[in-house]
Write a protein that holds these residues in place. Structure first.
Motif, PDB file in Angstrom:
ATOM      1  N   THR A 162       0.832  -1.210   0.000  1.00 33.46           N
ATOM      2  CA  THR A 162       0.000   0.000   0.000  1.00 33.46           C
ATOM      3  C   THR A 162       0.862   1.254   0.000  1.00 33.46           C
ATOM      4  OG1 THR A 162      -1.760  -1.182   1.152  1.00 33.46           O
ATOM      5  CG2 THR A 162      -1.826   1.234   1.231  1.00 33.46           C
ATOM      6  N   LEU A 163       1.891   1.286   0.833  1.00 36.61           N
ATOM      7  CA  LEU A 163       2.776   2.446   0.883  1.00 36.61           C
ATOM      8  C   LEU A 163       3.507   2.660  -0.441  1.00 36.61           C
ATOM      9  CD1 LEU A 163       4.209   2.082   4.501  1.00 36.61           C
ATOM     10  CD2 LEU A 163       2.573   3.791   3.665  1.00 36.61           C
ATOM     11  N   ILE A 164       3.931   1.567  -1.059  1.00 34.58           N
ATOM     12  CA  ILE A 164       4.593   1.663  -2.369  1.00 34.58           C
ATOM     13  C   ILE A 164       3.626   2.255  -3.392  1.00 34.58           C
ATOM     14  CG2 ILE A 164       5.491   0.298  -4.316  1.00 34.58           C
ATOM     15  CD1 ILE A 164       6.758  -1.577  -2.175  1.00 34.58           C
ATOM     16  N   LEU A 165       2.393   1.753  -3.420  1.00 29.26           N
ATOM     17  CA  LEU A 165       1.407   2.257  -4.385  1.00 29.26           C
ATOM     18  C   LEU A 165       1.046   3.708  -4.129  1.00 29.26           C
ATOM     19  CD1 LEU A 165      -0.974  -0.843  -4.598  1.00 29.26           C
ATOM     20  CD2 LEU A 165       0.655  -0.060  -6.328  1.00 29.26           C
ATOM     21  N   LEU A 166       1.020   4.126  -2.868  1.00 29.71           N
ATOM     22  CA  LEU A 166       0.682   5.517  -2.537  1.00 29.71           C
ATOM     23  C   LEU A 166       1.790   6.489  -2.889  1.00 29.71           C
ATOM     24  CD1 LEU A 166      -1.078   5.207   0.939  1.00 29.71           C
ATOM     25  CD2 LEU A 166      -2.113   5.929  -1.219  1.00 29.71           C
ATOM     26  N   PHE A 167       3.047   6.095  -2.686  1.00 28.18           N
ATOM     27  CA  PHE A 167       4.136   7.058  -2.790  1.00 28.18           C
ATOM     28  C   PHE A 167       5.053   6.873  -4.000  1.00 28.18           C
ATOM     29  CE2 PHE A 167       2.990   7.022   1.744  1.00 28.18           C
ATOM     30  CZ  PHE A 167       2.608   8.342   1.842  1.00 28.18           C
TER      31      PHE A 167
END
Length: 168
Positions: A162-167
């Motif tokens: 999720t963090l990878i996809l967000l940032f």
């Protein structure tokens, strides 16, 4: 099994059953909303609207109550704008819109409800319920079991993704 663990499991189970329908609606409408900038599943509708004749170009969008009025060109008495035209002489405008089928339109409306819409209370309830599912999932198994430890690894992987996809 202790009382809080059993209570959490029972609440998780029955709230899950209760919300199964709304979860399906949110899943389907979320997928449909991904394609909102395309014509996927949409059909074209043309509407004729009569407004005052001789409206200035910059006021046509407001008179027709169009949120995204974009002037394109003028030819004689005709004014052409994105998705329509306006006859300056007669005051008749033709507006072409692309709409989802009725049931999908209602589903996406529910998904996008804002505080101006009475449905927003349902969205808040649903969001809080999903947070409860996230938290209560950790009460399903004893912390010392293999399943719980594997669950923590999967949760960590999900958070990282999720963090990878967000940032990124």
């Amino acid at each position: 099994m202790n009382n809080s663990k059993l209570s959490m499991r029972v609440l998780h189970r029955y709230l899950g059953f209760f919300l199964a329908g709304i979860m399906a609606v949110y899943a389907i409408s979320g997928i449909v909303l991904i394609f909102r900038d395309t014509d996927f599943l949409k059909s074209e509708h043309t509407e004729e609207i009569r407004i005052e004749p001789n409206v200035k170009n910059e006021n046509i969008g407001k008179a027709l109550e169009l949120r995204r009025y974009t002037f394109e060109r003028e030819a004689g008495d005709m004014v052409y704008f994105k998705n329509g035209d306006y006859n300056r002489k007669t005051g008749v405008a033709h507006i072409t819109t692309k709409e989802l089928p009725y049931i999908l339109d209602k589903m996406t409306h529910l998904h996008k409800a804002s505080t101006d819409d009475p449905l927003y209370w349902l969205n808040i309830f649903f969001g809080v319920s999903l947070l409860f599912f996230v938290i209560s999932a950790f009460w399903m198994y004893l912390p010392k079991t293999k399943v719980f430890k594997a669950g923590l690894l999967y949760s960590l992987a999900g958070i990282v993704l999720t963090l990878i996809l967000l940032f990124v």
